[in-house]
Design a protein around this motif. Structure first.
Motif, short mmCIF file in Angstrom:
data_model
loop_
_atom_site.label_atom_id
_atom_site.label_comp_id
_atom_site.label_asym_id
_atom_site.label_seq_id
_atom_site.Cartn_x
_atom_site.Cartn_y
_atom_site.Cartn_z
N ARG A 161 0.87 -1.18 0.00
CA ARG A 161 0.00 0.00 0.00
C ARG A 161 0.91 1.24 0.00
N PRO A 162 0.45 2.34 -0.59
CA PRO A 162 1.31 3.52 -0.69
C PRO A 162 1.51 4.23 0.65
N LEU A 163 2.76 4.46 0.99
CA LEU A 163 3.10 5.18 2.22
C LEU A 163 3.49 6.63 1.92
N CYS A 164 3.52 6.97 0.65
CA CYS A 164 3.84 8.34 0.23
C CYS A 164 3.31 8.53 -1.18
N GLY A 165 3.48 9.73 -1.70
CA GLY A 165 3.04 10.01 -3.06
C GLY A 165 4.09 9.65 -4.09
N PRO A 166 3.80 9.87 -5.37
CA PRO A 166 4.72 9.52 -6.45
C PRO A 166 5.91 10.46 -6.55
N ALA B 24 -6.64 3.71 -19.06
CA ALA B 24 -6.94 4.55 -17.90
C ALA B 24 -7.42 3.70 -16.73
N VAL B 25 -7.11 4.16 -15.52
CA VAL B 25 -7.55 3.45 -14.31
C VAL B 25 -8.64 4.23 -13.57
N GLY B 26 -9.01 5.39 -14.08
CA GLY B 26 -10.05 6.20 -13.46
C GLY B 26 -10.14 7.54 -14.16
N PHE C 67 -7.79 9.38 -4.86
CA PHE C 67 -7.74 8.15 -5.64
C PHE C 67 -6.40 7.44 -5.46
N TRP C 68 -5.33 8.19 -5.30
CA TRP C 68 -4.00 7.61 -5.12
C TRP C 68 -3.97 6.65 -3.94
N LYS D 128 -5.88 -2.00 -5.36
CA LYS D 128 -6.09 -3.33 -5.94
C LYS D 128 -5.45 -3.42 -7.33
N MET D 129 -5.49 -2.30 -8.06
CA MET D 129 -4.91 -2.29 -9.41
C MET D 129 -3.39 -2.35 -9.38
N ARG D 130 -2.80 -1.93 -8.27
CA ARG D 130 -1.33 -1.90 -8.20
C ARG D 130 -0.72 -3.28 -8.39
#
Length: 368
Positions: free
Chosen positions: A40-45, A319-321, A331-332, A339-341
């Motif tokens: 799961r993301p713990l930070c942004g891109p 596209a994913v959204g 959304f991030w 789930k898409m990750r």
């Protein structure tokens, strides 16, 4: 050795005394690795991409965006407004993206492009512009200097007018690109804000013999470096499984050896050695030999609000959204995107520089 651009930006931040900014990037790098482990993301891109428009004045052989733009408009869809695009940029910044790339289509077609670039810079993100150079005259160059844009890519796919104009589908494209670099160089030579200028060349059977000439031309034009991209498939431009004969692959391997040798001698080649060594796999349609972190280190949105994990997925129209339906920033971190990750992590389909080089950075222990 990592991609030259990363080293140059680090050096610039050190020169500017932005040590806290650099520390944040180091922490972000570690958090992205941890994100992969905890799923799961713990930070942004790290990397943000804004596709400002699909429209373009060229008809390049490797791109289908003008066709997709027409399809979008035929559906009655409208491009996002300046305000909506600023919302996306603000969300990128709030997520902690270190920089944002502006691409298209041809971004300089948009009347609000300089406003958007300036806004992104005000949000303390590194700003980068991709352009074919056609609209980059002296006035536009002055505006880019005024926006304090950090870097510009000018597309140049041939060392000769005939080759470049043929690939780009527009007579005079070569001269426009050369002039664009000249306008930027003359202005930055007078002092003030420094813009990093790079020539970008898409390698294909149409220009494989001109790679040495492109390297020489880049140096003659006074650019900071040149970067080569293995031709990548768009959704409708051509068959993804393009066949390349042994004659071309032989020329490609000689060209890669030539570029690697130049890098050892200190030439300003942007690609990392590890990326250059992957070019043959790309043209053989082989899967990338490392995992893809795009779901954790990249994020992209286009001018119609479509959300993508990376530029390659945008190219493939996957596209994913859409930010008209979901909060772009929220959304991030959403369960749906998380789930898409898993599918994104399994993707092995591209060698496009922006994502491949970033993935190599996060797969530092995996050989290429």
């Amino acid at each position: 050795m990592i991609r030259k651009a990363y080293l140059d930006f680090i050096k610039n931040k050190v020169t500017e005394g932005r040590l806290v900014w650099l520390l944040k990037r180091g922490v972000q790098y570690l958090l992205i690795h941890m994100s992969f482990l905890v799923k799961r993301p713990l930070c942004g891109p790290v990397l943000a991409t804004l596709v400002t428009n699909y429209s373009c004045n060229y008809r390049c052989r490797m791109c289908d965006l003008p066709l997709r733009d027409k399809a979008m408009r035929d559906k009655g869809l409208d491009e996002l407004t300046t305000s909506q695009l600023k919302t996306a940029l603000k969300d990128f910044a709030d997520l902690g993206a270190s920089g944002v790339g502006f691409t298209g289509g041809e971004p300089l077609i948009r009347e609000d492009i300089f406003e958007l670039l300036g806004y992104a810079k005000d949000l303390d993100m590194i700003t980068h512009l991709n352009t074919n150079g056609f609209f980059l005259d002296e006035e536009a160059a002055k505006k880019l200097i005024g926006c304090k844009v950090d870097s510009i890519n000018v597309s140049l796919d041939g060392a000769s007018e005939k080759t470049h104009d043929n690939i780009r589908g527009h007579d005079g494209a070569f001269r426009k690109a050369v002039n664009a670099v000249g306008h930027i160089n003359r202005l930055r030579a007078t002092g003030g804000h420094t813009i990093r200028v790079k020539i970008v060349s898409v390698i294909s059977p149409l220009n494989i013999d001109e790679i040495p000439g492109l390297v020489r031309l880049s140096a003659e034009l006074g650019t900071d470096c040149i970067e080569f991209i293995p031709e990548q498939p768009f959704s409708a431009a051509y068959d993804v499984k393009m066949a390349h004969d042994q004659l071309f692959l032989g020329k490609l391997n000689k060209a890669v050896s030539y570029l690697l040798d130049l890098k050892k001698k200190g030439a300003n080649i942007e690609n990392s050695p590890r990326h250059l060594k992957l070019f043959e796999k790309s043209f053989r349609n082989a899967q990338i030999p490392f995992r893809c972190y795009a779901g954790y280190n990249s994020y992209a949105v286009d001018c119609y609000g479509e959300i993508y994990p990376c530029v390659p997925w945008f190219n493939w129209n996957r596209a994913v959204g859409n930010m008209r339906d979901v909060g772009f920033k929220d959304f991030w971190y959403s369960r749906g995107y998380n789930k898409m990750r898993g599918d994104i992590l399994k993707c092995r389909g591209c060698y496009l520089n922006c994502q491949a080089e970033l993935n190599l950075l996060f797969n530092a222990r995996i050989g290429a």
